[in-house]
Design an enzyme around this catalytic site. Structure first.
Site, PDB file in Angstrom:
ATOM      1  N   ASP A  83       0.859  -1.193   0.000  1.00  0.00           N
ATOM      2  CA  ASP A  83       0.000   0.000   0.000  1.00  0.00           C
ATOM      3  C   ASP A  83       0.898   1.247   0.000  1.00  0.00           C
ATOM      4  OD1 ASP A  83      -2.387   1.425   0.190  1.00  0.00           O
ATOM      5  OD2 ASP A  83      -2.487   1.295   2.384  1.00  0.00           O
ATOM      6  N   HIS A  84       0.595   2.206  -0.841  1.00  0.00           N
ATOM      7  CA  HIS A  84       1.307   3.493  -0.903  1.00  0.00           C
ATOM      8  C   HIS A  84       2.839   3.384  -0.920  1.00  0.00           C
ATOM      9  CE1 HIS A  84      -2.207   6.053  -0.688  1.00  0.00           C
ATOM     10  NE2 HIS A  84      -2.692   5.254   0.242  1.00  0.00           N
ATOM     11  N   GLU A 142      -1.615   6.196  -8.678  1.00  0.00           N
ATOM     12  CA  GLU A 142      -2.584   7.168  -8.136  1.00  0.00           C
ATOM     13  C   GLU A 142      -2.475   8.488  -8.872  1.00  0.00           C
ATOM     14  OE1 GLU A 142      -3.217   7.457  -3.913  1.00  0.00           O
ATOM     15  OE2 GLU A 142      -3.383   9.640  -3.995  1.00  0.00           O
ATOM     16  N   GLY A 190      -7.905   7.780   7.530  1.00  0.00           N
ATOM     17  CA  GLY A 190      -8.151   8.028   8.948  1.00  0.00           C
ATOM     18  C   GLY A 190      -9.623   8.192   9.287  1.00  0.00           C
ATOM     19  N   HIS A 223      -9.557   4.761  -2.198  1.00  0.00           N
ATOM     20  CA  HIS A 223      -8.829   4.807  -0.928  1.00  0.00           C
ATOM     21  C   HIS A 223      -9.699   5.525   0.104  1.00  0.00           C
ATOM     22  CE1 HIS A 223      -4.544   3.633  -1.794  1.00  0.00           C
ATOM     23  NE2 HIS A 223      -5.121   3.530  -2.974  1.00  0.00           N
ATOM     24  N   ASN A 266     -10.249   0.234  -0.307  1.00  0.00           N
ATOM     25  CA  ASN A 266      -9.278   0.201   0.795  1.00  0.00           C
ATOM     26  C   ASN A 266      -9.933   0.508   2.139  1.00  0.00           C
ATOM     27  OD1 ASN A 266      -7.443  -0.118  -1.260  1.00  0.00           O
ATOM     28  ND2 ASN A 266      -6.048   1.472  -0.514  1.00  0.00           N
ATOM     29  N   ASP A 268      -9.057   0.393   6.356  1.00  0.00           N
ATOM     30  CA  ASP A 268      -8.146   0.192   7.476  1.00  0.00           C
ATOM     31  C   ASP A 268      -8.779   0.703   8.778  1.00  0.00           C
ATOM     32  OD1 ASP A 268      -5.994  -0.172   9.139  1.00  0.00           O
ATOM     33  OD2 ASP A 268      -4.659   1.225   8.135  1.00  0.00           O
ATOM     34  N   THR A 269      -9.214   1.975   8.741  1.00  0.00           N
ATOM     35  CA  THR A 269      -9.697   2.632   9.965  1.00  0.00           C
ATOM     36  C   THR A 269     -10.825   1.866  10.659  1.00  0.00           C
ATOM     37  OG1 THR A 269      -9.011   4.790   9.164  1.00  0.00           O
ATOM     38  CG2 THR A 269     -10.761   4.774  10.812  1.00  0.00           C
TER      39      THR A 269
HETATM   40  P1  13P Z   1      -9.292   4.320   5.711  1.00  0.00           P
HETATM   41  O1  13P Z   1      -8.461   5.160   6.631  1.00  0.00           O
HETATM   42  O2  13P Z   1     -10.560   5.015   5.300  1.00  0.00           O
HETATM   43  O3  13P Z   1      -9.574   2.980   6.267  1.00  0.00           O
HETATM   44  O4  13P Z   1      -8.475   4.108   4.355  1.00  0.00           O
HETATM   45  C1  13P Z   1      -7.418   3.181   4.283  1.00  0.00           C
HETATM   46  C2  13P Z   1      -6.662   3.305   3.002  1.00  0.00           C
HETATM   47  O5  13P Z   1      -7.085   3.926   2.046  1.00  0.00           O
HETATM   48  C3  13P Z   1      -5.343   2.629   2.939  1.00  0.00           C
HETATM   49  O6  13P Z   1      -4.652   2.937   1.763  1.00  0.00           O
END
Ligand code: 13P
Length: 349
Positions: A83-84, A142, A190, A223, A266, A268-269
């Site tokens: 990722d990134h 991106e 986030g 994302h 994507n 994560d948060t």
């Molecule tokens: P969130 O913070 O919305 O979960 O996004 C995670 C993300 O885009 C990781 O690349």
């Protein structure tokens, strides 16, 4: 089954008209949570690690855990994705480890903070594409810049600062040959994405739809797609947390995206919130406990629940058995002989 090419996974998702969640990991319990959810819902899945995660867990620990996940779940197609990535070297090191997909985020300079020029972005992304495709590895690029900062990566500011220009998206896809294209439509990494439920003035689904119209076969990536559900925020706050009121990306907007070319989503948060809420609950209700398993088990279960729900909502549930993995060496041949196209289909304005 061996790790699968993300390109294959996304091509299959396009055929089936569904999206695939890409869930971030830092440790064993998160990987287990994702695999438990994938098994329960019979979903193909993308597991991804940021540079911060690779540093936190140490490359070899994390990669061996993913290999274990693949070995223990032979019926689940798994793509392992960087990722990134901030530079050619970061992507190269992920490929050397055995990742089957990398993101070259050339929208920012190598410091991971300063927006780069269009030409710089094209140049570094193209270089990664050439290197990766020769080895059968998928590349996500991106265009436009996301808001917020995550793991020290990001331009900060609002997601509206650098919305993707559809014409640039077309030129970028043509000149780089990326397999998947991340676009900026107002989201940010986030928990603090929006101060109220987002409407079209802050979440630019119209831009996404315009890009999909111009690039109808390109796999788009959303994302910053956590929904930041109120019930997860409430659990964290109920047990001593201090989150300010906030809104994420509503699932129905992600589903609209999926109907318009989004294949990778994507998240994560939401998982971080689920884990933290579950751990706080154990600490608050049973302060006498000190065995990490007493709080890691409910934390893993809470993340599994969120991931399984997203897998159903994104439509990937039930698709794990649709296809067998193509060996990465065969994928490399496909890029070389042109049977795996790297030129986008471009529709007239
Ligand atoms: P969130 O913070 O919305 O979960 O996004 C995670 C993300 O885009 C990781 O690349």
């Amino acid at each position: 089954m061996p790790l699968v090419s993300m390109r294959q996974l996304l091509d299959e998702a396009a055929k089936g008209g569904y999206g695939v969640g890409a869930f971030n990991v830092n440790d064993m319990e998160q990987i287990q949570a994702i695999m438990m959810a994938a098994k329960e819902t019979k979903s193909p899945v993308i597991v991804q690690a940021s540079r911060g995660a690779r540093q936190f867990a140490e490359d070899l620990y994390l990669f061996r855990l993913i290999q274990a996940a693949a070995e223990l779940n032979p019926d689940i197609p798994i793509a392992m994705h960087q990722d990134h990535g901030n530079s050619f070297e970061t992507c190269k090191s992920a490929i050397t480890l055995g990742y089957t997909s990398v993101m070259m985020d050339g929208s920012l300079k190598e410091d991971g903070k300063t927006p780069s020029s269009f030409e710089e972005n094209v140049e570094v992304t193209r270089r990664v594409v050439d290197y990766a495709h020769e080895r059968g590895v998928t590349v996500e690029g991106e265009i436009g810049v996301l808001g917020g900062v995550e793991d020290g990566h990001g331009a900060g500011g609002s997601g509206l600062d650098h919305i993707t220009d559809p014409d640039q998206a077309v030129e970028f896809a043509e000149r780089t040959g990326v397999d998947a294209l991340a676009i900026a439509i107002g989201t940010s990494h986030g928990a603090y994405k929006f101060t109220k439920k987002p409407d079209g003035s802050v979440l630019k689904m119209d831009v996404l739809i315009a890009i999909h119209k111009r690039l109808p076969k390109t796999h788009l990536v959303m994302h910053g797609s956590s929904s930041v559900p109120k019930d997860l925020q409430d659990i964290v706050n109920k047990y001593g947390g201090n989150l300010k009121e906030t809104w994420g990306v509503p699932v129905e907007e992600i589903q609209l995206g999926i109907r318009n070319g989004v294949r990778k989503v994507n998240v994560d948060t939401d998982n971080r919130l689920a884990i933290t809420g579950a751990i706080r609950k154990v600490f608050a209700e049973t302060p006498e406990k000190f065995d990490p398993r007493d709080y890691m088990k409910p934390a893993r279960e809470a993340m599994k629940k969120v991931v399984a729900q997203r897998m159903v909502e994104f439509g990937q549930a039930g698709h794990a058995g649709d296809y067998s993995p193509i060996a990465i060496a065969e994928i490399a041949k496909g890029y070389k002989d042109g049977s795996l196209s790297t030129q986008p289909l471009v529709a007239a304005k």
